[in-house]
Design an enzyme around this catalytic site. Structure first.
Site, mmCIF file in Angstrom:
data_model
loop_
_atom_site.group_PDB
_atom_site.id
_atom_site.type_symbol
_atom_site.label_atom_id
_atom_site.label_comp_id
_atom_site.label_asym_id
_atom_site.label_seq_id
_atom_site.Cartn_x
_atom_site.Cartn_y
_atom_site.Cartn_z
ATOM 1 N N CYS A 81 0.792 -1.236 0.000
ATOM 2 C CA CYS A 81 0.000 0.000 0.000
ATOM 3 C C CYS A 81 0.823 1.285 0.000
ATOM 4 O O CYS A 81 0.711 2.114 -0.905
ATOM 5 C CB CYS A 81 -0.936 0.011 1.204
ATOM 6 S SG CYS A 81 -2.052 -1.398 1.305
ATOM 7 N N HIS A 135 -1.033 6.605 2.360
ATOM 8 C CA HIS A 135 -0.900 5.686 3.487
ATOM 9 C C HIS A 135 -0.030 6.356 4.543
ATOM 10 O O HIS A 135 0.931 7.030 4.205
ATOM 11 C CB HIS A 135 -0.242 4.380 3.029
ATOM 12 C CG HIS A 135 -0.290 3.287 4.046
ATOM 13 N ND1 HIS A 135 -1.300 2.360 4.073
ATOM 14 C CD2 HIS A 135 0.513 2.984 5.080
ATOM 15 C CE1 HIS A 135 -1.101 1.517 5.065
ATOM 16 N NE2 HIS A 135 0.006 1.881 5.701
ATOM 17 N N HIS A 307 -2.813 -1.871 -5.773
ATOM 18 C CA HIS A 307 -2.130 -3.072 -6.279
ATOM 19 C C HIS A 307 -3.139 -4.204 -6.264
ATOM 20 O O HIS A 307 -4.308 -4.018 -5.893
ATOM 21 C CB HIS A 307 -0.908 -3.431 -5.422
ATOM 22 C CG HIS A 307 -1.181 -3.383 -3.956
ATOM 23 N ND1 HIS A 307 -1.939 -4.321 -3.305
ATOM 24 C CD2 HIS A 307 -0.817 -2.474 -3.014
ATOM 25 C CE1 HIS A 307 -2.038 -4.004 -2.035
ATOM 26 N NE2 HIS A 307 -1.371 -2.885 -1.820
#
Length: 532
Positions: A81, A135, A307
């Protein structure tokens, strides 16, 4: 036709079909600047109907896709992430952001780069954010029973009516996004709104009714659930974040290759697919609000993920690898009047589809391409290509502008196109921190290139102090011929005599150029060996 006469002053538009160009200019100059709605899912592989998935029910994202350009071969730059999000929001690869884990801050270790929302803000946009965009975000690491007991389970669907305040984070994100759209409806300033969903990231804490869409008796295992015999240890992802969940620990699975029992594998796949449909419903509500507020005619919409996620392929789960299932992502771009005609008066662009009742772009593209593409589509100056190195350059892109590809129903595959990913490891052997090593522990870097025919990964020595890879220090390699092996189960890297050649190619400036040269070499040797 191509409007090449504009290429000298508007380089980002050349070559563009005249119909696309006219529509784009009409939208920009008569409706004002485009708004941007950027929707980001978490851990979402292209398990969607519009990507020909035969199982998943995703009617709202599919409807968006029907009005958009769908990129079938879109790839993340690292399958985890934080590094991935920093990469596509700065349009720089992980080796440039110097971020491979969750414990580094790229503005300090690499450079004070201009981010995508920051770029729109400096160009007069109101920038807004909901949920997990960068993130870290506020995630859900535990499940809570009615009595308040906490469990770190993997599988934990809930009855929403019994939740505190009767809600879940993605439901709250959706409501807040709609509220923000309403607040921007009558303003003259264009907006950039990023909405980050927490799902289908584990734990699968979703409304339990979504499981009804996927009866367990209809679930099947991954087509290749065994660990490939010739897979190097350094390439394997031991899925520690799955193993640490209480319900998985109770299964007493051996490390590192011990398989999950088949009945539990089916339940994981069931819960993942249900989580995708849950996200689809939230996307549908936001798109419906965009329509109801009259904003769909001048708002660019992008839907993507950070992803992919393995669902038992190669005996692996979660992300943390260079395989297609971990690096491939959905990328859907809607440009009003560009990717589809504007609606007639009274018609809707996006109508919500209740999942309970209820064209393809195959060139290689990457998530680092989103930044320059959105800038170009919104009519902003295109950031220049990054020099090498670019650590002191605040604004530049390592991606490519994809505007020329939007709105085309057919596109000839570029056989020279490549997409690049990478993943770090602490050792050649499998360790408990192989999935997510801290920067100081990284000793091997897996650099990977994907073309239309090959997936090639070379694992080389890495110095975490100087952020430097030694491309001549080859620890292992993977080569898959996708025409014969689409699941990437048969590694043929060791079938070639390539030692001196690879060492020589390792001297090439930059690993991306080196890997391209490797592929050219493999292709030629493959032709001569098997006379294909």
């Amino acid at each position: 036709c191509s409007c090449r006469m504009l290429s000298s002053t508007h380089a980002w538009l050349s070559p563009v079909p005249c119909c696309v160009l006219n529509s784009l200019f009409n939208s920009v100059f008569f409706l004002g600047k485009f708004n941007v709605l950027y929707l980001i899912a978490d851990d979402l592989r292209p398990a969607l109907g519009c990507y020909s998935d035969p199982v998943v029910k995703s009617p709202n994202i599919d409807q968006l896709a029907s009005k958009s350009t769908v990129f079938f071969n879109a790839w993340a730059q690292q399958a985890v992430c934080g590094p991935s999000r920093t990469s596509f929001l700065t349009s720089r690869r992980p080796d440039t952001t110097k971020l491979y884990d969750f414990k580094s801050y790229w503005r300090v270790s690499a450079g004070n780069y201009t981010t995508l929302p920051q770029y729109f803000k400096t160009n007069g946009y109101t920038t807004l954010s909901v949920g997990k965009v960068f993130h870290p975000g506020i995630g859900e690491s535990v499940c809570k029973d009615k009595d308040g007991t906490l469990h770190s389970n993997l599988l934990c669907p809930v009855n929403v009516s019994e939740m505190p305040l009767g809600t879940l984070p993605d439901l709250e994100n959706t409501a807040e996004a709609i509220k923000l759209l309403k607040s921007m409806r009558d303003t003259e300033t264009p907006f950039f709104l990023a909405v980050g969903f927490y799902k289908p990231h584990i734990p699968f804490r979703i409304p339990q009714e979504y499981l009804k869409l996927y009866p367990i008796e209809n679930m099947t295992l991954a087509p290749d659930p065994e660990v490939p015999k010739k897979l190097p240890d350094v390439a394997y992802n031991p899925w520690m974040d799955i193993r640490k969940r209480e319900d998985v620990q109770a299964l007493n699975i051996s490390f590192p290759y011990g398989p999950i029992p088949k009945d539990f594998q089916l339940r994981i796949r069931q819960h993942y697919f249900a989580s995708v449909s849950y996200v689809d419903a939230q996307v549908g509500k936001i798109l419906q609000a965009l329509d109801d507020l009259g904003l769909s005619e001048n708002t660019i919409v992008v839907f993507t993920s950070d992803h992919g996620w393995s669902l038992g392929e190669h005996g692996e789960w979660a992300k943390y690898s260079n395989f297609d299932v971990a690096t491939r992502v959905p990328l859907i771009v809607y440009g009003p009047g560009v990717t589809s005609p504007l609606p007639r008066p009274g018609e809707k662009t996006f109508s919500f589809v209740d999942v309970f009742e209820s064209y393809e772009m195959r060139s290689m593209v990457e998530l680092v391409d989103v930044f320059p593409t959105l800038a170009a589509l919104a009519g902003l100056p295109l950031p220049r290509r990054c020099p090498s190195p670019s650590f002191k350059v605040q604004l530049c892109t390592e991606g490519y502008n994809l505007v020329r590809m939007l709105g085309r129903r057919e596109w000839v595959t570029n056989h020279q196109a490549f997409a690049f990913s990478q993943y770090p490891r602490p050792s050649d052997t499998i360790q408990e921190n192989s999935d997510l090593p801290d920067l100081a522990d990284i000793r091997v870097m897996g650099y990977s290139v994907r073309s239309d025919i090959y997936r090639y990964t070379v694992w080389v020595g890495f110095d975490p102090v100087h952020f430097q890879a030694n491309l001549t220090d080859i620890h292992a390699g993977e080569l898959y011929v996708l025409t014969d092996d689409p699941g990437q189960d048969h590694n043929i890297f060791d079938e070639f005599t390539h030692g001196r050649v690879l060492l020589k190619l390792g001297i090439q400036p930059g690993w991306t150029e080196s890997l391209k040269q490797h592929l050219i070499y493999f292709r030629e040797e493959f032709k001569s060996k098997w006379t294909l």
